[in-house]
Design a protein around this motif. Structure first.
Motif, PDB file in Angstrom:
ATOM      1  N   ASP A 189       1.206  -7.549 -14.097  1.00 60.87           N
ATOM      2  CA  ASP A 189       0.953  -7.328 -12.808  1.00 60.87           C
ATOM      3  C   ASP A 189       1.063  -5.810 -11.837  1.00 60.87           C
ATOM      4  OD1 ASP A 189       0.498  -8.952 -10.605  1.00 60.87           O
ATOM      5  OD2 ASP A 189       2.356 -10.820 -11.370  1.00 60.87           O
ATOM      6  N   GLN A 190       1.403  -6.488 -10.916  1.00 61.47           N
ATOM      7  CA  GLN A 190       1.407  -5.273  -9.537  1.00 61.47           C
ATOM      8  C   GLN A 190       1.546  -5.407  -8.784  1.00 61.47           C
ATOM      9  OE1 GLN A 190      -1.776  -5.334 -10.893  1.00 61.47           O
ATOM     10  NE2 GLN A 190      -2.824  -6.854  -8.863  1.00 61.47           N
ATOM     11  N   THR A 191       1.916  -4.886  -7.606  1.00 60.28           N
ATOM     12  CA  THR A 191       3.178  -5.173  -6.390  1.00 60.28           C
ATOM     13  C   THR A 191       1.880  -5.744  -5.115  1.00 60.28           C
ATOM     14  OG1 THR A 191       3.383  -2.921  -6.214  1.00 60.28           O
ATOM     15  CG2 THR A 191       3.589  -3.917  -4.064  1.00 60.28           C
ATOM     16  N   GLY A 192       1.524  -7.186  -5.032  1.00 60.07           N
ATOM     17  CA  GLY A 192       1.428  -7.745  -4.082  1.00 60.07           C
ATOM     18  C   GLY A 192       1.904  -7.839  -2.235  1.00 60.07           C
ATOM     19  N   SER A 193       0.672  -9.132  -2.039  1.00 57.96           N
ATOM     20  CA  SER A 193       0.797  -8.460  -0.352  1.00 57.96           C
ATOM     21  C   SER A 193       1.266 -10.257   0.197  1.00 57.96           C
ATOM     22  CB  SER A 193      -0.247  -8.527   0.261  1.00 57.96           C
ATOM     23  OG  SER A 193      -1.541  -9.502  -0.680  1.00 57.96           O
ATOM     24  N   GLY A 194       1.852 -10.505  -0.678  1.00 53.87           N
ATOM     25  CA  GLY A 194       2.571 -12.063   0.168  1.00 53.87           C
ATOM     26  C   GLY A 194       2.128 -13.730   0.162  1.00 53.87           C
ATOM     27  N   ALA A 195       2.903 -14.614   0.515  1.00 48.98           N
ATOM     28  CA  ALA A 195       2.059 -15.975   0.580  1.00 48.98           C
ATOM     29  C   ALA A 195       0.651 -16.352   1.336  1.00 48.98           C
ATOM     30  CB  ALA A 195       3.225 -16.711   0.690  1.00 48.98           C
ATOM     31  N   THR A 196      -0.357 -16.755   0.729  1.00 41.98           N
ATOM     32  CA  THR A 196      -0.569 -17.473   1.758  1.00 41.98           C
ATOM     33  C   THR A 196      -0.831 -18.541   2.694  1.00 41.98           C
ATOM     34  OG1 THR A 196      -2.302 -17.140   0.229  1.00 41.98           O
ATOM     35  CG2 THR A 196      -2.583 -14.978   1.018  1.00 41.98           C
ATOM     36  N   LEU A 197      -1.898 -19.105   3.745  1.00 40.61           N
ATOM     37  CA  LEU A 197      -2.135 -20.676   3.766  1.00 40.61           C
ATOM     38  C   LEU A 197      -3.317 -21.170   4.412  1.00 40.61           C
ATOM     39  CD1 LEU A 197      -1.294 -23.370   3.965  1.00 40.61           C
ATOM     40  CD2 LEU A 197      -0.798 -23.226   6.098  1.00 40.61           C
ATOM     41  N   GLU A 204       1.037  -1.120  -0.492  1.00 38.50           N
ATOM     42  CA  GLU A 204      -0.374   0.457   0.549  1.00 38.50           C
ATOM     43  C   GLU A 204       0.693   1.425   0.289  1.00 38.50           C
ATOM     44  OE1 GLU A 204      -0.185  -2.124   1.939  1.00 38.50           O
ATOM     45  OE2 GLU A 204      -2.289  -3.354   1.071  1.00 38.50           O
ATOM     46  N   HIS A 205       2.009   1.098   0.822  1.00 36.48           N
ATOM     47  CA  HIS A 205       2.762   2.181   0.710  1.00 36.48           C
ATOM     48  C   HIS A 205       3.158   2.865  -1.077  1.00 36.48           C
ATOM     49  CE1 HIS A 205       6.292   5.254   0.952  1.00 36.48           C
ATOM     50  NE2 HIS A 205       7.564   4.356   0.409  1.00 36.48           N
ATOM     51  N   TRP A 206       3.445   2.331  -1.925  1.00 30.91           N
ATOM     52  CA  TRP A 206       3.584   2.154  -2.942  1.00 30.91           C
ATOM     53  C   TRP A 206       3.429   1.442  -3.942  1.00 30.91           C
ATOM     54  CZ3 TRP A 206       8.110   3.843  -6.162  1.00 30.91           C
ATOM     55  CH2 TRP A 206       8.314   4.648  -7.138  1.00 30.91           C
ATOM     56  N   PRO A 207       1.793   1.149  -4.522  1.00 33.17           N
ATOM     57  CA  PRO A 207       1.632   0.289  -5.839  1.00 33.17           C
ATOM     58  C   PRO A 207       2.224   0.281  -7.170  1.00 33.17           C
ATOM     59  CG  PRO A 207      -0.202   1.129  -4.536  1.00 33.17           C
ATOM     60  CD  PRO A 207       0.181   1.843  -4.623  1.00 33.17           C
ATOM     61  N   LEU A 208       2.949  -0.186  -7.521  1.00 38.50           N
ATOM     62  CA  LEU A 208       3.234  -0.181  -8.647  1.00 38.50           C
ATOM     63  C   LEU A 208       2.974  -1.126  -9.664  1.00 38.50           C
ATOM     64  CD1 LEU A 208       7.183   1.169  -7.545  1.00 38.50           C
ATOM     65  CD2 LEU A 208       5.570   2.260  -9.130  1.00 38.50           C
ATOM     66  N   HIS A 224      10.595  -6.513 -17.135  1.00 37.93           N
ATOM     67  CA  HIS A 224      10.118  -6.603 -16.475  1.00 37.93           C
ATOM     68  C   HIS A 224       9.782  -4.918 -17.262  1.00 37.93           C
ATOM     69  CE1 HIS A 224       8.837  -9.919 -14.048  1.00 37.93           C
ATOM     70  NE2 HIS A 224      10.130 -10.684 -14.018  1.00 37.93           N
ATOM     71  N   VAL A 225       8.387  -4.489 -17.147  1.00 40.29           N
ATOM     72  CA  VAL A 225       8.636  -2.513 -17.502  1.00 40.29           C
ATOM     73  C   VAL A 225       7.419  -2.292 -16.052  1.00 40.29           C
ATOM     74  CG1 VAL A 225       7.415  -0.960 -19.024  1.00 40.29           C
ATOM     75  CG2 VAL A 225       8.559  -3.004 -19.911  1.00 40.29           C
ATOM     76  N   ILE A 226       8.295  -1.497 -15.580  1.00 39.04           N
ATOM     77  CA  ILE A 226       7.832  -1.006 -14.472  1.00 39.04           C
ATOM     78  C   ILE A 226       7.091  -0.064 -14.273  1.00 39.04           C
ATOM     79  CG2 ILE A 226       8.297  -0.319 -11.722  1.00 39.04           C
ATOM     80  CD1 ILE A 226       8.664  -3.574 -12.578  1.00 39.04           C
ATOM     81  N   CYS A 227       5.921   0.921 -13.587  1.00 40.61           N
ATOM     82  CA  CYS A 227       5.081   1.975 -14.333  1.00 40.61           C
ATOM     83  C   CYS A 227       4.308   2.028 -13.378  1.00 40.61           C
ATOM     84  CB  CYS A 227       4.162   2.257 -15.623  1.00 40.61           C
ATOM     85  SG  CYS A 227       3.867   1.156 -15.670  1.00 40.61           S
ATOM     86  N   ARG A 228       3.774   3.326 -13.090  1.00 37.05           N
ATOM     87  CA  ARG A 228       2.423   3.957 -12.196  1.00 37.05           C
ATOM     88  C   ARG A 228       1.547   2.752 -12.415  1.00 37.05           C
ATOM     89  NH1 ARG A 228       4.847   8.898 -13.078  1.00 37.05           N
ATOM     90  NH2 ARG A 228       6.650   9.346 -11.101  1.00 37.05           N
ATOM     91  N   PRO A 229       0.391   2.510 -11.422  1.00 32.23           N
ATOM     92  CA  PRO A 229      -0.182   1.813 -11.958  1.00 32.23           C
ATOM     93  C   PRO A 229      -1.960   2.821 -13.225  1.00 32.23           C
ATOM     94  CG  PRO A 229       0.000   1.053 -10.390  1.00 32.23           C
ATOM     95  CD  PRO A 229       1.081   2.442 -10.664  1.00 32.23           C
ATOM     96  N   GLU A 230      -2.158   4.253 -12.511  1.00 31.29           N
ATOM     97  CA  GLU A 230      -2.446   4.123 -13.436  1.00 31.29           C
ATOM     98  C   GLU A 230      -2.180   4.780 -15.071  1.00 31.29           C
ATOM     99  OE1 GLU A 230      -1.027   5.405 -10.407  1.00 31.29           O
ATOM    100  OE2 GLU A 230      -0.807   7.358 -10.757  1.00 31.29           O
TER     101      GLU A 230
END
Ligand code: PMV
Length: 372
Positions: free
Chosen positions: A347-355, A203-207, A320-326
Protein backbone atom coordinates in the motif's frame (compact mmCIF):
# COMPACT_ATOMS: atom_id res chain seq x y z
CA UNK A 1 -29.30 -10.23 6.57
CA UNK A 2 -31.07 -8.34 9.26
CA UNK A 3 -34.02 -6.10 9.45
CA UNK A 4 -35.67 -7.79 6.56
CA UNK A 5 -39.18 -6.39 6.78
CA UNK A 6 -41.38 -9.38 7.45
CA UNK A 7 -43.60 -10.35 4.56
CA UNK A 8 -41.67 -8.11 2.16
CA UNK A 9 -40.21 -9.50 -1.02
CA UNK A 10 -36.63 -8.58 -1.79
CA UNK A 11 -36.30 -5.70 -4.22
CA UNK A 12 -34.10 -5.09 -7.20
CA UNK A 13 -32.76 -1.62 -6.49
CA UNK A 14 -30.60 0.75 -8.45
CA UNK A 15 -27.93 2.03 -6.14
CA UNK A 16 -27.88 5.72 -5.67
CA UNK A 17 -24.39 6.59 -4.46
CA UNK A 18 -21.09 4.85 -3.86
CA UNK A 19 -18.55 6.02 -1.29
CA UNK A 20 -14.99 4.79 -0.97
CA UNK A 21 -12.87 5.29 2.11
CA UNK A 22 -9.31 4.08 2.63
CA UNK A 23 -7.86 2.55 5.75
CA UNK A 24 -5.24 4.57 7.61
CA UNK A 25 -2.17 3.59 9.57
CA UNK A 26 -1.54 5.51 12.78
CA UNK A 27 2.02 6.76 13.20
CA UNK A 28 1.21 8.25 16.61
CA UNK A 29 -1.58 6.10 18.01
CA UNK A 30 -4.97 6.74 19.54
CA UNK A 31 -5.13 4.41 22.52
CA UNK A 32 -7.45 5.13 25.43
CA UNK A 33 -10.60 7.25 25.47
CA UNK A 34 -11.60 10.21 27.62
CA UNK A 35 -15.25 9.42 26.88
CA UNK A 36 -15.98 5.95 25.56
CA UNK A 37 -19.57 6.66 24.49
CA UNK A 38 -18.40 9.53 22.25
CA UNK A 39 -15.12 7.98 21.09
CA UNK A 40 -13.41 11.06 22.44
CA UNK A 41 -9.73 10.13 22.49
CA UNK A 42 -7.42 10.59 25.45
CA UNK A 43 -4.69 11.95 23.18
CA UNK A 44 -4.02 13.49 19.78
CA UNK A 45 -2.92 11.13 17.02
CA UNK A 46 -1.33 11.27 13.58
CA UNK A 47 -1.89 8.88 10.70
CA UNK A 48 -1.07 8.23 7.08
CA UNK A 49 -4.07 7.58 4.85
CA UNK A 50 -3.63 4.53 2.62
CA UNK A 51 -4.91 3.99 -0.92
CA UNK A 52 -5.16 0.26 -1.73
CA UNK A 53 -6.80 -1.01 1.44
CA UNK A 54 -10.23 0.54 1.24
CA UNK A 55 -13.95 0.01 1.72
CA UNK A 56 -16.49 0.69 -1.03
CA UNK A 57 -20.04 1.21 0.20
CA UNK A 58 -23.08 1.80 -1.96
CA UNK A 59 -26.35 3.05 -0.54
CA UNK A 60 -29.78 3.80 -1.86
CA UNK A 61 -33.19 4.50 -0.46
CA UNK A 62 -35.49 1.52 -0.12
CA UNK A 63 -38.77 2.31 -1.82
CA UNK A 64 -40.82 -0.07 0.29
CA UNK A 65 -39.31 -0.44 3.75
CA UNK A 66 -41.63 -1.45 6.55
CA UNK A 67 -40.05 1.02 8.97
CA UNK A 68 -37.48 3.81 8.54
CA UNK A 69 -34.90 1.82 10.51
CA UNK A 70 -35.35 -1.39 8.49
CA UNK A 71 -31.99 -0.94 6.77
CA UNK A 72 -30.80 -3.87 4.70
CA UNK A 73 -27.09 -4.56 4.64
CA UNK A 74 -25.04 -6.95 2.58
CA UNK A 75 -21.30 -7.60 2.62
CA UNK A 76 -19.56 -8.62 -0.60
CA UNK A 77 -16.56 -10.78 0.18
CA UNK A 78 -13.16 -11.00 -1.44
CA UNK A 79 -12.37 -14.56 -2.51
CA UNK A 80 -13.84 -17.43 -0.60
CA UNK A 81 -13.81 -15.99 2.90
CA UNK A 82 -16.54 -14.21 4.72
CA UNK A 83 -16.02 -11.11 6.77
CA UNK A 84 -17.28 -11.59 10.28
CA UNK A 85 -19.34 -8.77 11.72
CA UNK A 86 -18.89 -8.53 15.43
CA UNK A 87 -21.81 -6.32 16.19
CA UNK A 88 -24.48 -5.53 13.62
CA UNK A 89 -26.55 -3.74 16.25
CA UNK A 90 -23.74 -1.21 16.51
CA UNK A 91 -24.06 -0.37 12.80
CA UNK A 92 -27.83 0.02 12.96
CA UNK A 93 -27.60 2.19 16.09
CA UNK A 94 -24.96 4.29 14.38
CA UNK A 95 -27.16 4.82 11.31
CA UNK A 96 -30.07 5.93 13.48
CA UNK A 97 -27.80 8.34 15.35
CA UNK A 98 -26.44 9.59 12.01
CA UNK A 99 -29.94 10.17 10.64
CA UNK A 100 -30.60 12.69 13.42
CA UNK A 101 -27.31 14.46 12.69
CA UNK A 102 -28.06 14.66 8.96
CA UNK A 103 -31.63 15.98 9.32
CA UNK A 104 -30.63 19.66 9.72
CA UNK A 105 -28.80 19.42 6.36
CA UNK A 106 -31.54 17.79 4.31
CA UNK A 107 -33.89 14.87 4.17
CA UNK A 108 -32.85 11.81 6.14
CA UNK A 109 -35.99 9.77 5.90
CA UNK A 110 -36.48 6.17 4.97
CA UNK A 111 -34.50 2.97 5.26
CA UNK A 112 -31.34 2.32 3.26
CA UNK A 113 -30.08 -0.59 1.19
CA UNK A 114 -26.36 -0.83 1.84
CA UNK A 115 -23.77 -2.94 0.04
CA UNK A 116 -20.21 -2.97 1.34
CA UNK A 117 -17.01 -4.42 -0.05
CA UNK A 118 -13.48 -4.37 1.33
CA UNK A 119 -10.59 -4.39 -1.15
CA UNK A 120 -8.58 -6.48 1.30
CA UNK A 121 -9.42 -10.04 2.30
CA UNK A 122 -11.13 -10.70 5.58
CA UNK A 123 -9.00 -11.44 8.63
CA UNK A 124 -5.87 -10.07 7.03
CA UNK A 125 -5.06 -7.84 9.94
CA UNK A 126 -6.17 -4.55 8.44
CA UNK A 127 -8.66 -2.82 10.68
CA UNK A 128 -11.78 -2.48 8.57
CA UNK A 129 -13.63 -0.31 11.08
CA UNK A 130 -11.83 2.90 10.05
CA UNK A 131 -12.51 2.55 6.32
CA UNK A 132 -15.87 0.88 6.97
CA UNK A 133 -17.42 3.58 9.12
CA UNK A 134 -15.94 6.37 7.00
CA UNK A 135 -17.48 4.88 3.82
CA UNK A 136 -20.79 4.12 5.54
CA UNK A 137 -21.06 7.69 6.83
CA UNK A 138 -20.48 9.25 3.41
CA UNK A 139 -22.72 6.79 1.55
CA UNK A 140 -25.60 7.27 4.00
CA UNK A 141 -25.22 11.06 3.88
CA UNK A 142 -25.32 10.94 0.07
CA UNK A 143 -28.29 8.59 -0.17
CA UNK A 144 -30.35 10.43 2.42
CA UNK A 145 -29.68 13.95 1.18
CA UNK A 146 -29.53 13.13 -2.55
CA UNK A 147 -25.99 14.53 -2.87
CA UNK A 148 -24.08 12.60 -5.53
CA UNK A 149 -20.54 13.73 -4.81
CA UNK A 150 -18.42 15.44 -2.17
CA UNK A 151 -19.00 18.88 -3.69
CA UNK A 152 -22.76 18.49 -3.46
CA UNK A 153 -22.42 17.34 0.15
CA UNK A 154 -20.23 20.36 0.88
CA UNK A 155 -22.80 22.70 -0.67
CA UNK A 156 -25.32 21.32 1.82
CA UNK A 157 -22.89 22.14 4.63
CA UNK A 158 -21.68 18.55 5.01
CA UNK A 159 -17.95 19.21 4.75
CA UNK A 160 -15.16 16.69 5.30
CA UNK A 161 -14.89 18.11 8.82
CA UNK A 162 -18.54 17.34 9.49
CA UNK A 163 -18.23 13.85 7.99
CA UNK A 164 -15.14 13.26 10.08
CA UNK A 165 -16.92 14.27 13.28
CA UNK A 166 -19.75 11.88 12.47
CA UNK A 167 -17.51 8.98 11.42
CA UNK A 168 -15.66 9.18 14.72
CA UNK A 169 -18.83 8.10 16.49
CA UNK A 170 -18.83 4.85 14.52
CA UNK A 171 -15.17 4.12 15.14
CA UNK A 172 -12.65 6.65 16.45
CA UNK A 173 -9.95 6.10 13.83
CA UNK A 174 -12.56 6.40 11.02
CA UNK A 175 -12.45 10.18 11.41
CA UNK A 176 -8.91 10.22 9.98
CA UNK A 177 -9.88 8.16 6.90
CA UNK A 178 -12.09 10.93 5.52
CA UNK A 179 -9.00 12.99 4.70
CA UNK A 180 -5.97 12.19 2.55
CA UNK A 181 -2.23 12.33 3.20
CA UNK A 182 -0.96 12.81 6.75
CA UNK A 183 -3.80 13.49 9.13
CA UNK A 184 -3.72 14.87 12.64
CA UNK A 185 -6.62 14.21 14.98
CA UNK A 186 -6.64 16.84 17.71
CA UNK A 187 -8.88 15.81 20.58
CA UNK A 188 -9.78 19.35 21.71
CA UNK A 189 -10.54 20.59 25.20
CA UNK A 190 -14.09 19.26 25.07
CA UNK A 191 -15.54 16.24 23.29
CA UNK A 192 -17.22 18.53 20.76
CA UNK A 193 -13.99 20.41 20.08
CA UNK A 194 -12.09 17.88 17.99
CA UNK A 195 -10.25 18.89 14.86
CA UNK A 196 -9.14 16.48 12.17
CA UNK A 197 -6.64 18.12 9.85
CA UNK A 198 -4.72 16.88 6.82
CA UNK A 199 -1.36 18.45 7.69
CA UNK A 200 0.58 17.24 4.62
CA UNK A 201 -0.77 16.09 1.25
CA UNK A 202 0.07 12.65 -0.16
CA UNK A 203 2.16 14.40 -2.82
CA UNK A 204 4.29 16.07 -0.18
CA UNK A 205 5.85 12.71 0.71
CA UNK A 206 4.51 9.48 -0.75
CA UNK A 207 5.59 6.52 1.39
CA UNK A 208 5.01 2.79 0.95
CA UNK A 209 3.32 0.67 3.60
CA UNK A 210 4.03 -3.06 3.25
CA UNK A 211 1.48 -4.82 5.44
CA UNK A 212 2.96 -8.16 6.46
CA UNK A 213 0.22 -10.66 7.23
CA UNK A 214 1.87 -12.90 9.79
CA UNK A 215 -1.36 -14.02 11.39
CA UNK A 216 -4.80 -14.06 9.74
CA UNK A 217 -6.75 -14.85 12.88
CA UNK A 218 -9.35 -12.40 14.12
CA UNK A 219 -8.06 -10.54 17.17
CA UNK A 220 -9.24 -11.91 20.47
CA UNK A 221 -9.64 -8.54 22.20
CA UNK A 222 -11.57 -5.86 20.34
CA UNK A 223 -10.03 -2.41 20.21
CA UNK A 224 -13.08 -1.13 22.13
CA UNK A 225 -12.13 -3.41 25.02
CA UNK A 226 -8.44 -2.58 24.66
CA UNK A 227 -9.10 1.18 24.81
CA UNK A 228 -11.13 0.63 27.99
CA UNK A 229 -8.25 -1.22 29.65
CA UNK A 230 -5.57 1.34 28.76
CA UNK A 231 -5.82 3.45 31.89
CA UNK A 232 -5.28 0.43 34.15
CA UNK A 233 -1.66 0.32 32.93
CA UNK A 234 0.90 2.05 35.18
CA UNK A 235 2.65 3.11 31.96
CA UNK A 236 -0.30 5.10 30.63
CA UNK A 237 0.52 8.30 32.52
CA UNK A 238 4.12 8.14 31.30
CA UNK A 239 2.85 7.65 27.76
CA UNK A 240 0.43 10.57 27.99
CA UNK A 241 3.10 12.94 29.27
CA UNK A 242 5.33 12.40 26.21
CA UNK A 243 2.84 12.17 23.37
CA UNK A 244 2.52 15.85 22.44
CA UNK A 245 6.27 16.06 21.98
CA UNK A 246 6.34 12.82 19.97
CA UNK A 247 3.57 14.02 17.68
CA UNK A 248 5.37 17.31 17.11
CA UNK A 249 8.58 15.47 16.25
CA UNK A 250 6.77 13.08 13.91
CA UNK A 251 5.14 16.01 12.08
CA UNK A 252 8.55 17.69 11.74
CA UNK A 253 10.05 14.48 10.37
CA UNK A 254 7.26 14.30 7.76
CA UNK A 255 7.71 17.95 6.90
CA UNK A 256 11.45 17.37 6.37
CA UNK A 257 10.88 14.01 4.64
CA UNK A 258 13.29 12.46 7.12
CA UNK A 259 12.52 8.73 7.04
CA UNK A 260 15.10 7.67 9.60
CA UNK A 261 13.77 10.19 12.09
CA UNK A 262 10.14 9.27 11.44
CA UNK A 263 10.96 5.55 11.50
CA UNK A 264 12.69 5.80 14.87
CA UNK A 265 9.67 7.65 16.28
CA UNK A 266 7.04 5.24 14.96
CA UNK A 267 8.83 2.13 16.21
CA UNK A 268 9.17 3.59 19.69
CA UNK A 269 5.52 4.65 19.56
CA UNK A 270 4.24 1.22 18.51
CA UNK A 271 6.27 -0.58 21.18
CA UNK A 272 5.12 1.92 23.81
CA UNK A 273 1.45 1.43 22.93
CA UNK A 274 1.88 -2.35 23.08
CA UNK A 275 3.70 -2.00 26.41
CA UNK A 276 0.61 -0.23 27.74
CA UNK A 277 -1.53 -3.05 26.36
CA UNK A 278 0.65 -5.73 27.95
CA UNK A 279 0.63 -4.01 31.33
CA UNK A 280 -3.11 -3.32 31.34
CA UNK A 281 -5.50 -5.25 33.57
CA UNK A 282 -6.40 -7.74 32.31
CA UNK A 283 -3.20 -8.07 30.32
CA UNK A 284 -3.78 -7.57 26.58
CA UNK A 285 -1.39 -9.25 24.14
CA UNK A 286 -1.96 -8.50 20.49
CA UNK A 287 1.11 -10.33 19.16
CA UNK A 288 3.40 -13.22 19.97
CA UNK A 289 6.65 -14.89 18.94
CA UNK A 290 6.21 -14.66 15.11
CA UNK A 291 5.79 -10.87 15.26
CA UNK A 292 8.76 -10.53 17.61
CA UNK A 293 10.86 -12.62 15.20
CA UNK A 294 9.85 -10.31 12.36
CA UNK A 295 10.71 -7.17 14.33
CA UNK A 296 14.11 -8.58 15.29
CA UNK A 297 14.87 -9.51 11.70
CA UNK A 298 13.83 -6.07 10.44
CA UNK A 299 15.98 -4.27 12.99
CA UNK A 300 19.00 -6.50 12.36
CA UNK A 301 18.68 -6.16 8.60
CA UNK A 302 18.47 -2.40 8.95
CA UNK A 303 21.46 -2.28 11.28
CA UNK A 304 23.39 -4.37 8.75
CA UNK A 305 22.58 -1.77 6.09
CA UNK A 306 20.37 -4.13 4.05
CA UNK A 307 17.18 -2.09 4.09
CA UNK A 308 15.80 1.31 5.02
CA UNK A 309 12.46 0.38 6.55
CA UNK A 310 10.74 0.84 9.91
CA UNK A 311 7.71 -0.91 11.38
CA UNK A 312 4.60 0.09 13.21
CA UNK A 313 1.86 -2.13 14.68
CA UNK A 314 -1.81 -1.48 15.32
CA UNK A 315 -3.92 -3.57 17.70
CA UNK A 316 -2.87 -6.81 16.05
CA UNK A 317 0.10 -9.00 15.13
CA UNK A 318 0.72 -7.80 11.56
CA UNK A 319 3.51 -5.24 11.10
CA UNK A 320 3.19 -2.32 8.72
CA UNK A 321 6.60 -1.73 7.16
CA UNK A 322 7.11 1.88 6.14
CA UNK A 323 9.69 2.61 3.45
CA UNK A 324 10.37 4.73 0.37
CA UNK A 325 8.24 3.72 -2.64
CA UNK A 326 11.34 3.15 -4.77
CA UNK A 327 12.68 0.63 -2.22
CA UNK A 328 9.40 -1.20 -1.71
CA UNK A 329 9.78 -4.00 -4.28
CA UNK A 330 13.26 -4.93 -3.09
CA UNK A 331 12.17 -4.88 0.57
CA UNK A 332 9.14 -6.99 -0.32
CA UNK A 333 11.48 -9.54 -1.87
CA UNK A 334 13.64 -9.64 1.26
CA UNK A 335 10.61 -10.07 3.52
CA UNK A 336 9.09 -12.87 1.46
CA UNK A 337 12.44 -14.67 1.18
CA UNK A 338 12.80 -14.60 4.98
CA UNK A 339 9.13 -15.23 5.82
CA UNK A 340 7.77 -17.26 2.89
CA UNK A 341 4.52 -18.12 4.67
CA UNK A 342 3.44 -14.49 4.96
CA UNK A 343 1.08 -12.64 2.66
CA UNK A 344 1.97 -9.06 1.87
CA UNK A 345 -0.18 -6.11 0.90
CA UNK A 346 1.63 -3.30 -0.87
CA UNK A 347 0.00 0.00 0.00
CA UNK A 348 1.01 3.66 -0.07
CA UNK A 349 -0.02 7.15 0.94
CA UNK A 350 -3.46 7.93 -0.46
CA UNK A 351 -5.83 10.79 -0.96
CA UNK A 352 -8.88 10.14 1.21
CA UNK A 353 -12.55 9.31 0.84
CA UNK A 354 -14.73 9.87 -2.23
CA UNK A 355 -18.40 9.91 -3.17
CA UNK A 356 -19.80 9.24 -6.64
CA UNK A 357 -22.89 7.99 -8.41
CA UNK A 358 -24.09 4.45 -7.69
CA UNK A 359 -22.05 1.87 -9.53
CA UNK A 360 -24.22 -1.17 -9.72
CA UNK A 361 -27.61 -2.64 -9.32
CA UNK A 362 -28.04 -5.20 -6.66
CA UNK A 363 -30.58 -7.06 -4.71
CA UNK A 364 -29.72 -6.62 -1.06
CA UNK A 365 -31.20 -10.00 -0.29
CA UNK A 366 -29.58 -12.07 -2.97
CA UNK A 367 -27.43 -15.09 -2.23
CA UNK A 368 -23.68 -14.80 -2.62
CA UNK A 369 -23.30 -11.84 -0.34
CA UNK A 370 -22.68 -12.34 3.31
CA UNK A 371 -25.69 -10.91 4.95
CA UNK A 372 -24.71 -9.16 8.14
O1 PMV B 1 -10.74 3.25 15.99
P1 PMV B 1 -10.50 2.10 16.89
O2 PMV B 1 -11.42 2.12 18.06
O3 PMV B 1 -10.52 0.79 16.13
O4 PMV B 1 -9.02 2.24 17.52
C1 PMV B 1 -7.86 2.24 16.74
C2 PMV B 1 -6.67 1.96 17.59
C3 PMV B 1 -5.36 1.78 16.87
O5 PMV B 1 -5.55 1.29 15.56
C4 PMV B 1 -4.52 0.78 17.64
C5 PMV B 1 -4.57 3.08 16.82
C6 PMV B 1 -5.05 4.15 15.87
O6 PMV B 1 -4.84 5.31 16.18
O7 PMV B 1 -5.60 3.82 14.81
Amino acid sequence: MVNQPSGKKSNQTTLHVTATAPSNIALVKYWGKSDASLNWPANDSLSMTLSQAKTTTSATMQPDAATPSAHRMAFKTTGAGTIPVRDLGKTTRYLEWLRNEIRPFGSAEGALDILTHNSFPSSCGIASSASGFAALTIAAAGAWTGAKNMDELRRLGITRDVLSTWARRGSGSACRSIHGGYVQWIRGEASSGQKVRPIFSPEHWPLADLIVVIDRGAKSISSTEGHARAFSSPLMSVRMSGLDERLKNAAQAIEGRDLERLGTIIECEAIEMHSVMMTSQPRTDYFGAPTIAFIQWLRESRAAGNLAAWFTLDAGPNPHVICRPEDADAIKGLILAQFPGCALIHDQTGSGATLGPGQETHNANQGGSDGH
